[in-house]
Design a protein around this motif. Structure first.
Motif, PDB file in Angstrom:
ATOM      1  N   GLY A 146       0.813  -1.211   0.000  1.00  0.00           N
ATOM      2  CA  GLY A 146       0.000   0.000   0.000  1.00  0.00           C
ATOM      3  C   GLY A 146       0.842   1.254   0.000  1.00  0.00           C
ATOM      4  O   GLY A 146       0.745   2.091  -0.898  1.00  0.00           O
ATOM      5  N   LEU A 147       1.662   1.414   1.009  1.00  0.00           N
ATOM      6  CA  LEU A 147       2.677   2.458   1.097  1.00  0.00           C
ATOM      7  C   LEU A 147       3.911   1.845   1.735  1.00  0.00           C
ATOM      8  O   LEU A 147       3.813   0.916   2.545  1.00  0.00           O
ATOM      9  CB  LEU A 147       2.194   3.649   1.937  1.00  0.00           C
ATOM     10  N   HIS A 148       5.074   2.380   1.400  1.00  0.00           N
ATOM     11  CA  HIS A 148       6.324   1.845   1.922  1.00  0.00           C
ATOM     12  C   HIS A 148       6.686   2.570   3.218  1.00  0.00           C
ATOM     13  O   HIS A 148       6.802   3.797   3.248  1.00  0.00           O
ATOM     14  CB  HIS A 148       7.441   2.037   0.892  1.00  0.00           C
ATOM     15  N   TRP A 149       6.900   1.767   4.279  1.00  0.00           N
ATOM     16  CA  TRP A 149       7.319   2.357   5.547  1.00  0.00           C
ATOM     17  C   TRP A 149       8.834   2.492   5.579  1.00  0.00           C
ATOM     18  O   TRP A 149       9.575   1.608   5.154  1.00  0.00           O
ATOM     19  CB  TRP A 149       6.883   1.501   6.732  1.00  0.00           C
ATOM     20  N   TYR A 150       9.284   3.625   6.095  1.00  0.00           N
ATOM     21  CA  TYR A 150      10.696   3.841   6.373  1.00  0.00           C
ATOM     22  C   TYR A 150      10.760   4.644   7.675  1.00  0.00           C
ATOM     23  O   TYR A 150       9.768   5.264   8.076  1.00  0.00           O
ATOM     24  CB  TYR A 150      11.377   4.609   5.228  1.00  0.00           C
ATOM     25  N   PRO A 151      11.887   4.648   8.361  1.00  0.00           N
ATOM     26  CA  PRO A 151      11.968   5.402   9.634  1.00  0.00           C
ATOM     27  C   PRO A 151      12.020   6.913   9.372  1.00  0.00           C
ATOM     28  O   PRO A 151      13.024   7.376   8.846  1.00  0.00           O
ATOM     29  CB  PRO A 151      13.277   4.918  10.241  1.00  0.00           C
ATOM     30  N   TYR A 152      11.009   7.697   9.701  1.00  0.00           N
ATOM     31  CA  TYR A 152       9.740   7.313  10.305  1.00  0.00           C
ATOM     32  C   TYR A 152       8.649   7.956   9.474  1.00  0.00           C
ATOM     33  O   TYR A 152       8.256   9.090   9.739  1.00  0.00           O
ATOM     34  CB  TYR A 152       9.665   7.817  11.746  1.00  0.00           C
ATOM     35  N   GLY A 153       8.161   7.247   8.480  1.00  0.00           N
ATOM     36  CA  GLY A 153       7.139   7.784   7.613  1.00  0.00           C
ATOM     37  C   GLY A 153       6.765   6.789   6.531  1.00  0.00           C
ATOM     38  O   GLY A 153       7.158   5.609   6.573  1.00  0.00           O
ATOM     39  N   LYS A 171       4.168  -2.487  -3.610  1.00  0.00           N
ATOM     40  CA  LYS A 171       3.095  -3.395  -4.011  1.00  0.00           C
ATOM     41  C   LYS A 171       1.754  -2.899  -3.463  1.00  0.00           C
ATOM     42  O   LYS A 171       1.691  -2.331  -2.368  1.00  0.00           O
ATOM     43  CB  LYS A 171       3.379  -4.805  -3.493  1.00  0.00           C
ATOM     44  N   PRO A 172       0.660  -3.112  -4.220  1.00  0.00           N
ATOM     45  CA  PRO A 172      -0.644  -2.631  -3.755  1.00  0.00           C
ATOM     46  C   PRO A 172      -1.116  -3.377  -2.514  1.00  0.00           C
ATOM     47  O   PRO A 172      -0.708  -4.520  -2.259  1.00  0.00           O
ATOM     48  CB  PRO A 172      -1.569  -2.895  -4.948  1.00  0.00           C
ATOM     49  N   PHE A 173      -1.965  -2.711  -1.762  1.00  0.00           N
ATOM     50  CA  PHE A 173      -2.569  -3.332  -0.582  1.00  0.00           C
ATOM     51  C   PHE A 173      -3.652  -4.298  -1.045  1.00  0.00           C
ATOM     52  O   PHE A 173      -4.583  -3.902  -1.752  1.00  0.00           O
ATOM     53  CB  PHE A 173      -3.169  -2.255   0.314  1.00  0.00           C
ATOM     54  N   PRO A 174      -3.567  -5.593  -0.671  1.00  0.00           N
ATOM     55  CA  PRO A 174      -4.522  -6.589  -1.162  1.00  0.00           C
ATOM     56  C   PRO A 174      -5.911  -6.403  -0.547  1.00  0.00           C
ATOM     57  O   PRO A 174      -6.037  -6.350   0.681  1.00  0.00           O
ATOM     58  CB  PRO A 174      -3.906  -7.923  -0.719  1.00  0.00           C
ATOM     59  N   PRO A 175      -6.963  -6.320  -1.364  1.00  0.00           N
ATOM     60  CA  PRO A 175      -8.318  -6.148  -0.814  1.00  0.00           C
ATOM     61  C   PRO A 175      -8.700  -7.253   0.164  1.00  0.00           C
ATOM     62  O   PRO A 175      -9.382  -6.993   1.152  1.00  0.00           O
ATOM     63  CB  PRO A 175      -9.211  -6.167  -2.069  1.00  0.00           C
ATOM     64  N   GLU A 176      -8.250  -8.487  -0.117  1.00  0.00           N
ATOM     65  CA  GLU A 176      -8.626  -9.580   0.776  1.00  0.00           C
ATOM     66  C   GLU A 176      -7.987  -9.428   2.150  1.00  0.00           C
ATOM     67  O   GLU A 176      -8.549  -9.871   3.160  1.00  0.00           O
ATOM     68  CB  GLU A 176      -8.263 -10.933   0.154  1.00  0.00           C
ATOM     69  N   LEU A 177      -6.811  -8.787   2.204  1.00  0.00           N
ATOM     70  CA  LEU A 177      -6.193  -8.540   3.503  1.00  0.00           C
ATOM     71  C   LEU A 177      -6.962  -7.466   4.256  1.00  0.00           C
ATOM     72  O   LEU A 177      -7.102  -7.533   5.484  1.00  0.00           O
ATOM     73  CB  LEU A 177      -4.735  -8.133   3.306  1.00  0.00           C
ATOM     74  N   GLY A 178      -7.485  -6.493   3.538  1.00  0.00           N
ATOM     75  CA  GLY A 178      -8.332  -5.483   4.165  1.00  0.00           C
ATOM     76  C   GLY A 178      -9.600  -6.082   4.730  1.00  0.00           C
ATOM     77  O   GLY A 178     -10.033  -5.734   5.838  1.00  0.00           O
ATOM     78  N   LEU A 179     -10.209  -6.991   3.985  1.00  0.00           N
ATOM     79  CA  LEU A 179     -11.418  -7.657   4.481  1.00  0.00           C
ATOM     80  C   LEU A 179     -11.115  -8.458   5.735  1.00  0.00           C
ATOM     81  O   LEU A 179     -11.865  -8.415   6.716  1.00  0.00           O
ATOM     82  CB  LEU A 179     -11.979  -8.571   3.394  1.00  0.00           C
ATOM     83  N   LEU A 180      -9.994  -9.166   5.722  1.00  0.00           N
ATOM     84  CA  LEU A 180      -9.597  -9.944   6.894  1.00  0.00           C
ATOM     85  C   LEU A 180      -9.397  -9.041   8.103  1.00  0.00           C
ATOM     86  O   LEU A 180      -9.836  -9.349   9.212  1.00  0.00           O
ATOM     87  CB  LEU A 180      -8.320 -10.717   6.583  1.00  0.00           C
TER      88      LEU A 180
END
Length: 243
Positions: free
Chosen positions: A60-67, A79-88
């Motif tokens: 979805g978004l890339h985390w780095y220290p700190y943002g 990589k995109p945030f998977p919709p099925e992971l959001g549903l879970l």
């Protein structure tokens, strides 16, 4: 589900064994795909110059220290945030804060139908009206951490998001000692929890900005059927950031 529901702190809910073995296998397979380059699993260098002992991949978004940013360490789009992971994750919030009797999704929990989640995946009033950000929970990012043997994570707060919606944490592989502290300091009081493969931990409300970390992993405790060395932790969050 192994054991029973625990609430180690106000707003923190532990549901042992929330993911059955089949669901864990599906998530491990998904993590292996997410870990592939480009924008795959990588080491993280802290501003002090030291390297984190865990490796991670962001969705979805890339985390780095700190943002957060849109591009990974290798310069590739995250990589995109998977919709099925959001549903879970939305089902997890319902389970944690009321309104559901099971998980259930393409990648997710074994169990019942997860009442309290609408046809569009939204969390209804039964799914946490009393916990900030739970009723309107819309996760859009995830961080997958791989803990090899000997890895740990120091106490920290998750403050890089722009909203106070709950954090959903799923454990896979080796067990770990997870330290849930207070919101003011890295020192006591804290509570140590043993998180095992398949466990769900949700922290929101008063516990949303608690210091927390992994004191140690417990090598050799994973189910051999997972084919996993070490521990995987998936944390799902709502960023509150514009795209």
């Amino acid at each position: 589900m192994r054991g029973g529901r625990r609430e180690p702190a106000p707003g923190a809910v532990l549901l042992p064994g929330w993911l059955d073995l089949d669901a864990q296998l599906r998530l491990v397979a998904a993590c292996r795909e997410w870990a592939r380059p480009p924008a795959g699993l990588h080491e993280v260098r802290m501003p002090t110059g030291g390297m984190m002992s865990v490796r991670m991949v962001s969705l979805g978004l890339h985390w780095y220290p700190y943002g957060y940013r849109r591009f990974a360490e290798d310069g590739a789009p995250v990589k995109p945030f998977p919709p099925e992971l959001g549903l879970l994750a939305r089902r997890a919030v319902v389970e944690a804060y009321g309104g559901g009797a099971g998980g259930g999704s393409e990648v997710g929990a074994g169990g019942g139908g997860g009442s309290g989640v609408g046809a569009d995946g939204s969390v209804g009033e039964a799914g946490g009206a009393q916990v900030a950000g739970a009723a309107a929970y819309e996760p859009d990012i995830a961080i997958v951490n791989h803990y090899p043997h000997g890895a740990k994570m120091g106490l920290h707060q998750d403050r890089d998001e722009r909203v106070d919606a709950p954090v959903v944490s799923l454990s896979l592989g080796d067990s770990c000692v997870f330290r849930l502290g207070n919101t003011e300091t890295r020192t006591r009081p804290w509570t140590d929890l043993e998180l095992r493969s398949g466990d769900l931990l949700v922290f929101g409300g008063p516990a949303r900005f608690a210091y927390h970390g992994v004191v140690r992993t417990l090598p050799g405790t994973a189910d051999p059927a997972l084919g996993l060395v070490g521990r995987l932790n998936i944390t799902v969050r709502q960023s509150g950031l514009e795209r």
